[in-house]
Design a protein around this motif. Structure first.
Motif, PDB file in Angstrom:
ATOM      1  N   LYS A  72      21.273  55.686  25.010  1.00 47.01           N
ATOM      2  CA  LYS A  72      21.015  57.137  25.087  1.00 47.01           C
ATOM      3  C   LYS A  72      19.740  57.503  24.338  1.00 47.01           C
ATOM      4  O   LYS A  72      18.969  58.358  24.770  1.00 47.01           O
ATOM      5  CB  LYS A  72      22.198  57.906  24.519  1.00 47.01           C
ATOM      6  N   LEU A  73      19.542  56.852  23.203  1.00 47.35           N
ATOM      7  CA  LEU A  73      18.318  57.110  22.428  1.00 47.35           C
ATOM      8  C   LEU A  73      17.082  56.686  23.227  1.00 47.35           C
ATOM      9  O   LEU A  73      16.073  57.392  23.266  1.00 47.35           O
ATOM     10  CB  LEU A  73      18.364  56.348  21.103  1.00 47.35           C
ATOM     11  N   ALA A  75      16.803  56.529  26.462  1.00 50.28           N
ATOM     12  CA  ALA A  75      16.589  57.497  27.547  1.00 50.28           C
ATOM     13  C   ALA A  75      15.908  58.753  27.006  1.00 50.28           C
ATOM     14  O   ALA A  75      14.990  59.303  27.627  1.00 50.28           O
ATOM     15  CB  ALA A  75      17.923  57.844  28.203  1.00 50.28           C
ATOM     16  N   ALA A  76      16.367  59.197  25.826  1.00 47.40           N
ATOM     17  CA  ALA A  76      15.777  60.401  25.226  1.00 47.40           C
ATOM     18  C   ALA A  76      14.306  60.152  24.901  1.00 47.40           C
ATOM     19  O   ALA A  76      13.448  61.020  25.129  1.00 47.40           O
ATOM     20  CB  ALA A  76      16.543  60.794  23.963  1.00 47.40           C
TER      21      ALA A  76
ATOM     22  N   ALA B  88      18.285  65.054  27.595  1.00 48.32           N
ATOM     23  CA  ALA B  88      18.506  63.666  27.171  1.00 48.32           C
ATOM     24  C   ALA B  88      18.646  63.569  25.649  1.00 48.32           C
ATOM     25  O   ALA B  88      19.481  62.823  25.136  1.00 48.32           O
ATOM     26  CB  ALA B  88      17.359  62.785  27.662  1.00 48.32           C
ATOM     27  N   PHE B  92      22.053  62.512  23.531  1.00 47.30           N
ATOM     28  CA  PHE B  92      22.077  61.493  22.475  1.00 47.30           C
ATOM     29  C   PHE B  92      22.651  62.065  21.176  1.00 47.30           C
ATOM     30  O   PHE B  92      23.562  61.487  20.579  1.00 47.30           O
ATOM     31  CB  PHE B  92      20.671  60.941  22.236  1.00 47.30           C
TER      32      PHE B  92
END
Lengths: 129, 131
Positions: A72-73, A75-76, B88, B92
């Motif tokens: 997720k990190l 992707a961010a 996004a 997270f």
């Protein structure tokens, strides 16, 4: 002969200026940038330093996460990069054709990179709590 | 008489101090004191919706100042990229609370923060254009 003397003097002066600029550049042009080229170069250097720091903090944060969180990190971060590039392209667009354009672009990158680093530091702090 | 005046002054100071403190608290974490998690989620969501509406206003102000078609297109591209980044990043940030009841609230808090930061940026860009 009367015309040659001033011309000679002028070329001497030019040579001297060029030489002193070169000397300064060899020392550290970013301590006191004078020309647009120097300004552009130094802004780019500052961005690269900020980017290295961001990478360092990013890796610190990533190291604390499990696979799911890391994905997720990642992707961010990828979406942030796209946002950074598009936003700075917009800011640059305002100066299109001007000699300041590279400076504007690098300064934008540096500013955004620093604020992203602050953001990631906050997330790191939240994790440590 | 002097004592009464002093007492009044003291009370006024106390009230304004308490008021300022309450306001400060509201600005930092206004929703965390809600009586239930559901209400806290609602409160946080409302706050985000308000920030988003304000951002749209600022965005339109900026877009209206641009005369160049290409500049407007580039601003739009930046805004679309920003929306993806916001989602996004908050996905997270709230993933630490996965499965927890606080997650929707945390996600709204995150989106509000990211939105406010973007608003500040767009306001700076308006200022640059006005120079």
């Amino acid at each position: 002969m009367n015309k040659i003397a001033p011309a000679l003097l002028l070329s001497c002066a030019l040579l001297f200026t060029a030489a002193s600029a070169q000397k300064r550049a060899a020392q550290n042009p970013c301590e006191d940038p004078q020309t647009q080229v120097e300004l552009n170069l130094c802004a780019d250097r500052k961005f690269k330093a900020a980017d290295a720091e961001l990478n360092r903090v990013y890796n610190q944060l990533a190291a604390k996460l499990e696979a799911g969180g890391r994905a997720k990190l990642k992707a961010a971060e990828a979406s942030w990069l796209k946002y950074r590039d598009d936003n700075c392209a917009y800011e640059e667009e305002l100066y299109e054709g001007g000699s300041m354009q590279p400076l504007i672009y690098s300064s934008c990158l540096e500013r955004m990179t620093k604020s992203r680093t602050t953001e990631l530091r906050g997330q790191l702090k939240d994790l440590n709590q | 008489m002097k004592r009464i005046a002093l007492a009044i002054l003291f009370v006024v100071c106390l009230i304004s101090f308490a008021f300022a403190k309450a306001q400060r608290q509201r600005q930092t974490q206004p929703c965390e004191n809600a009586p239930s998690q559901y209400e806290a989620d609602e409160c946080a969501h409302k706050e985000y919706v308000a920030a988003d509406a304000e951002l749209n206003k600022v965005y339109n102000q900026l877009a209206a100042k641009l005369e160049d078609q290409e500049q407007r297109a580039q601003l739009k591209a930046a805004e679309l990229a920003w929306i993806k980044y916001r989602d996004a990043d908050c996905e997270f940030a709230s993933s630490f609370y996965k499965g927890g009841t606080m997650r929707p609230m945390i996600e709204s808090f995150c989106k509000t923060d990211v939105t406010n930061a973007r608003m500040k940026e767009l306001r700076e860009q308006i200022k640059t254009l006005e120079q």
